[in-house]
Design a protein around this motif. Sequence first.
Motif: not given
Length: 474
Positions: A58-67, A109-118
């Motif tokens: 499962d992809s570890p990449c995607g959008d999120g709200d990490a700050k 590929w990862c950034n196309d999904q939103g990066g790592i937790n955004g």
Amino acid sequence: MKPNKTAKLVVALAATAALVSACAGDRGDDPSATSNGASVATADVASKSSDAKFGTLDSPCGDGDAKGATDQGVSDTEIKIGFGDDRGYVKSPGLNKEMSDAVNALISWCNDQGGINGRKVVGTDYDAAMTQANSVMQEACASQFMLVGHGFAMDQTAEQTRVACNMVAVPGFTVSPDAANGPMTFQGVPFPVDYANGSQWFQMAEMHPDLLNDFDVVNSTMPTIITSTNKIRSIAQAAGFKLKDCGVTLNYEGESSYVPFAEKFKECGAKGIWTSRSASPAELNFVKSLDQVGIDPIFFGEATWYGESIASWNKDTGLLDNLNAGMTFQMLENADKVPAVKKYVDLVNEQGGKTALLGMQAASSFLLWATAADECGSDLTRQCMVNELSKIDDWDGGGLHAATDPGKNMPATCGLMTSLKGAEYSQAFPTTAGEFKCDPKYMVATDKSTWGTDLDADRISTKYQNANVIKPQS
């Protein structure tokens, strides 16, 4: 602890299965890396919404709200990582270029999904050009969060610098003993000094049980190859081989003629020859000399003998039709049977990169890094990364290779054997393409005299350790 995240934005890549992402990453000059020809790889975040997988992972990449600016190279919006190879080495232009091609593609590929937790992944692509590994490390120490998916042939020259600046690393490969068992280092496919995957020798014994007394090893003047060759001797012995001692040592920089060395193997009666060296022009000249003296032994080597340039050379000469190379990775030829390999090939080809075994190694390490970074969420620190990476004990890069234990720096207990005929590689053992053979006996504890470094109780090289080294916390 991983925070609650908004639903991940992921790319519509579920249908294919290739490793290194091919969404074109922008490249530009990086002020922190100009002396080594480094460039920055970024990609616009795409807004797509289907499940993304890399083979079985499962992809570890995607959008999120990490700050939070939680560590060097980490901000609300970005994570800076360094990677690279030795492509600028003048004696072998493009050396290991496939590694950077893989990481560039996976970043996209990862950034196309939103990066790592955004957070967008911003990569600095370093060229160590064989002799500049320490310069690269000094620059990375000043700006990067971590090093990921890289491979520098002279990594021993940079290891002291890396450890001193607490640069946590997930390399595609390591060469020197102190890097292979270095502190704060985790690999998708570990290659520690104290244990080895000996599958190729056990499988060779099954393929040619009548030749257990007829193999020998080519010695070298290069220290790292000497270390590797000594280890190979102990692995071969564990697999039941009684190696000859034909007394052949080749100068790493080349010989004026290889015929006298080939004659030694002929006089010695060697029917199989192992080399720990890659397929350099000098090594191929040595292969020619074997033919010149009228012998045709099995030529046996590491997975570095599996590659397009070797197949092309053999298409014209046929002198390596007796080649076998042991691997813990799937063959590129198995892409139609292994979704992760297909994904790697598709994504790298999309970006116009080079596909090769070392590219898959770099890709596996990038995915390992991204998996741990995803777990860290907003708490993205080097300490969290060391904690998370040390917990991963079953890893196959989504199906790119046999399962390893990165957290404990232990190699696989599986393997396969390739063979070459003309310009075509095929799987020679086991006979079913896409399958590995696994056996606990393939894990060989190597003799301490072959390690090339001292290890502590945690199997970490002691050479450059200091009080500030980041260690896993429960």
